[in-house]
Scaffold this active site. Structure first.
Site, PDB file in Angstrom:
ATOM      1  N   ARG A  66      42.868  34.278  46.706  1.00 15.69           N
ATOM      2  CA  ARG A  66      43.116  35.150  45.547  1.00 15.69           C
ATOM      3  C   ARG A  66      43.256  36.565  46.095  1.00 15.69           C
ATOM      4  NH1 ARG A  66      39.568  38.136  46.994  1.00 15.69           N
ATOM      5  NH2 ARG A  66      39.851  39.282  45.056  1.00 15.69           N
ATOM      6  N   GLY A  67      43.541  37.530  45.200  1.00 15.70           N
ATOM      7  CA  GLY A  67      43.850  38.893  45.661  1.00 15.70           C
ATOM      8  C   GLY A  67      45.360  39.003  45.816  1.00 15.70           C
ATOM      9  N   ALA A  68      45.932  40.051  45.215  1.00 14.54           N
ATOM     10  CA  ALA A  68      47.394  40.128  45.099  1.00 14.54           C
ATOM     11  C   ALA A  68      48.130  39.995  46.440  1.00 14.54           C
ATOM     12  CB  ALA A  68      47.768  41.422  44.372  1.00 14.54           C
ATOM     13  N   ARG A 108      50.349  32.560  39.238  1.00 13.62           N
ATOM     14  CA  ARG A 108      49.532  33.693  38.790  1.00 13.62           C
ATOM     15  C   ARG A 108      50.486  34.819  38.364  1.00 13.62           C
ATOM     16  NH1 ARG A 108      44.126  35.040  41.333  1.00 13.62           N
ATOM     17  NH2 ARG A 108      43.866  35.636  39.153  1.00 13.62           N
ATOM     18  N   GLN A 215      33.787  38.048  42.045  1.00 14.19           N
ATOM     19  CA  GLN A 215      34.371  38.425  43.345  1.00 14.19           C
ATOM     20  C   GLN A 215      33.572  39.544  44.001  1.00 14.19           C
ATOM     21  OE1 GLN A 215      36.105  38.062  40.479  1.00 14.19           O
ATOM     22  NE2 GLN A 215      38.174  37.322  40.834  1.00 14.19           N
ATOM     23  N   ASP A 256      46.796  44.756  41.058  1.00 10.67           N
ATOM     24  CA  ASP A 256      47.696  43.594  41.045  1.00 10.67           C
ATOM     25  C   ASP A 256      49.117  43.977  40.671  1.00 10.67           C
ATOM     26  OD1 ASP A 256      44.852  42.507  40.579  1.00 10.67           O
ATOM     27  OD2 ASP A 256      46.057  40.814  41.262  1.00 10.67           O
ATOM     28  N   ASN A 266      44.522  45.776  37.073  1.00  7.58           N
ATOM     29  CA  ASN A 266      43.566  45.255  38.063  1.00  7.58           C
ATOM     30  C   ASN A 266      42.579  44.350  37.332  1.00  7.58           C
ATOM     31  OD1 ASN A 266      42.612  45.127  40.815  1.00  7.58           O
ATOM     32  ND2 ASN A 266      40.831  46.300  40.144  1.00  7.58           N
ATOM     33  N   LYS A 267      41.659  43.794  38.059  1.00  5.48           N
ATOM     34  CA  LYS A 267      40.701  42.818  37.531  1.00  5.48           C
ATOM     35  C   LYS A 267      40.047  43.289  36.240  1.00  5.48           C
ATOM     36  CE  LYS A 267      40.030  39.577  38.658  1.00  5.48           C
ATOM     37  NZ  LYS A 267      40.694  38.425  37.976  1.00  5.48           N
TER      38      LYS A 267
HETATM   39  O1  MRU Z   1      41.752  37.202  40.202  1.00  4.30           O
HETATM   40  P1  MRU Z   1      41.782  37.811  41.576  1.00  4.30           P
HETATM   41  O2  MRU Z   1      40.523  37.611  42.353  1.00  4.30           O
HETATM   42  O3  MRU Z   1      43.016  37.410  42.336  1.00  4.30           O
HETATM   43  O4  MRU Z   1      41.902  39.368  41.281  1.00  4.30           O
HETATM   44  C1  MRU Z   1      41.961  40.244  42.373  1.00  4.30           C
HETATM   45  C2  MRU Z   1      41.973  41.670  41.983  1.00  4.30           C
HETATM   46  O5  MRU Z   1      41.980  42.024  40.832  1.00  4.30           O
HETATM   47  C3  MRU Z   1      42.100  42.633  43.112  1.00  4.30           C
HETATM   48  O6  MRU Z   1      41.432  43.821  42.799  1.00  4.30           O
HETATM   49  C4  MRU Z   1      43.580  42.930  43.343  1.00  4.30           C
HETATM   50  O7  MRU Z   1      44.293  41.741  43.535  1.00  4.30           O
HETATM   51  C5  MRU Z   1      43.792  43.806  44.506  1.00  4.30           C
HETATM   52  S1  MRU Z   1      43.492  42.926  46.011  1.00  4.30           S
HETATM   53  C6  MRU Z   1      43.814  43.919  47.332  1.00  4.30           C
END
Ligand code: MRU
Length: 367
Positions: A66-68, A108, A215, A256, A266-267
């Site tokens: 996970r993470g963009a 996603r 996370q 993201d 973002n999250k």
């Molecule tokens: O749902 P996730 O864990 O993929 O969400 C991740 C985030 O929101 C991060 O802050 C974002 O992707 C930036 S990662 C460098």
């Protein structure tokens, strides 16, 4: 798909992430994508191996990775896998690449790095489609590895830019995980913190636990603790208390998708942090590669917000928190308006949306 436990597996070359653990790497000796299963951290360190694009798509959807930026890199490697097995002529290769790209892209919806990496790989696929299958595979693998390498380089560059703004002795709040585990390596928001520490600044971190996927508690704290960077985990609802007491000096998060006007997705929970930072006069900053900027989207209202399952809110692990039949809401991201964003750090430079600067200023002039 198969799993390996404990330490990161040996690869035939140094991992591109350049760390003792990684979110995703390609193993060219076995034609496999290798991922750390982030669902199991911090209790278990298990690496899984994938041979097919649809297995990688499942891993992205199920949050193994996970993470963009990390999911963009994973999708790029998935298309390299496809090029390794698709031996047909140019037309059938391009059809198969398109089908796999659409499957991966649907996993996603908010993180634009996914669509960006798939589009870049598809452009390369069109360029090399007429080559023989081995040369095609080599070219697609090299493109995916370039995406990975460039992401690590971008993290280091934006990290150094952001670190310059972190005061010595600061307590820094971060939300979710925007670290090595969310990127090709090093991290975006955690890259800023790592770079500040590398510059000799004394920094301590408050990590929001980040309900419902945790996370912050499970991943950010694990990464920072492994690096010896002081970190304390707080529940999301505690942030206001620490702002009010003047215990937070600086906020840095990842993103993201960033709209053309500087609105930042973002999250879920990030917007609340930004409002608190604004109310208490604390800089709210964002670190992200330029691949997170979506100039096609004018403002945050155009960013699709991923809705995930009720079960992820209604349970923590095996423990049920919400009674059967009671609905839950689960938007996985929120949008922070540009007027609350002090700075966006990218590998191309810094913009200050709060002062009216937009990410479009970082667009490279066409050659
Ligand atoms: O749902 P996730 O864990 O993929 O969400 C991740 C985030 O929101 C991060 O802050 C974002 O992707 C930036 S990662 C460098």
């Amino acid at each position: 798909m198969s799993g390996t436990g404990g330490h990161a597996p040996e690869l035939p070359r140094a991992p591109l992430s350049a760390a003792s653990y990684f979110a995703v790497e390609y193993d060219p000796s076995r034609d496999e994508v290798v991922m750390l299963d982030q669902r199991l951290l911090p209790e278990q360190v298990v690496y899984r191996r994938y041979r097919k694009p649809d297995e990688v798509a499942d891993a992205i959807r199920d949050m193994v990775v996970r993470g963009a930026p990390a999911i963009g890199i994973s999708a790029a490697y998935a298309l390299a896998l496809l090029a390794g097995t698709e031996r047909g002529d140019a037309a059938s290769f391009l059809v198969a690449n398109g089908v796999a790209g659409r499957l991966l892209n649907a996993t996603r919806p908010t993180a634009v790095n996914l669509a960006w990496a798939i589009a870049r790989m598809s452009r390369r696929a069109a360029e090399v489609a007429a080559l023989d299958p081995d040369a095609r595979y080599d070219a697609m693998r090299a493109e995916a590895e370039a995406i990975h390498r460039e992401d690590v380089d971008a993290c280091r560059t934006m990290g150094a830019l952001g670190a310059a703004d972190v005061p010595d002795g600061a307590t820094v709040l971060t939300h979710c995980n925007a670290g090595a585990l969310a990127t090709g390596g090093y991290g975006t928001a955690l890259g800023v913190i790592r770079a500040a520490c590398a510059q000799g600044k004394r920094v301590r971190v408050l990590a929001d636990e980040t309900r419902p996927y945790l996370q912050g508690a499970r991943l950010t704290a694990w990464e920072l603790h492994a690096d010896g960077i002081p970190v304390e985990v707080i529940t999301d609802g505690m942030a206001g208390h620490f702002f009010q007491r003047g215990e937070i000096d600086f906020v840095v998060v990842g993103s993201d998708r960033i709209a053309a006007n500087g609105d930042v997705a973002n999250k879920i929970g990030t917007y609340g942090v930004a409002v608190l930072a604004d109310a208490h006069g604390v800089p709210f900053t964002v670190a992200a590669p330029f691949s997170t900027v979506d100039l096609q989207v004018a403002d945050g209202s155009g960013i699709p917000i991923e809705e995930r399952s009720r079960d992820e809110v209604a349970h923590v692990g095996a423990r049920k928190l919400v009674g059967d039949g009671i609905p839950c809401r689960h938007p996985a991201f929120d949008v922070t308006p540009a007027r609350l964003v002090t700075a966006i750090y990218t590998e191309r430079g810094v913009v200050h949306p709060r002062d009216g600067e937009t990410p479009a200023a970082l667009r490279r002039p066409r050659a």
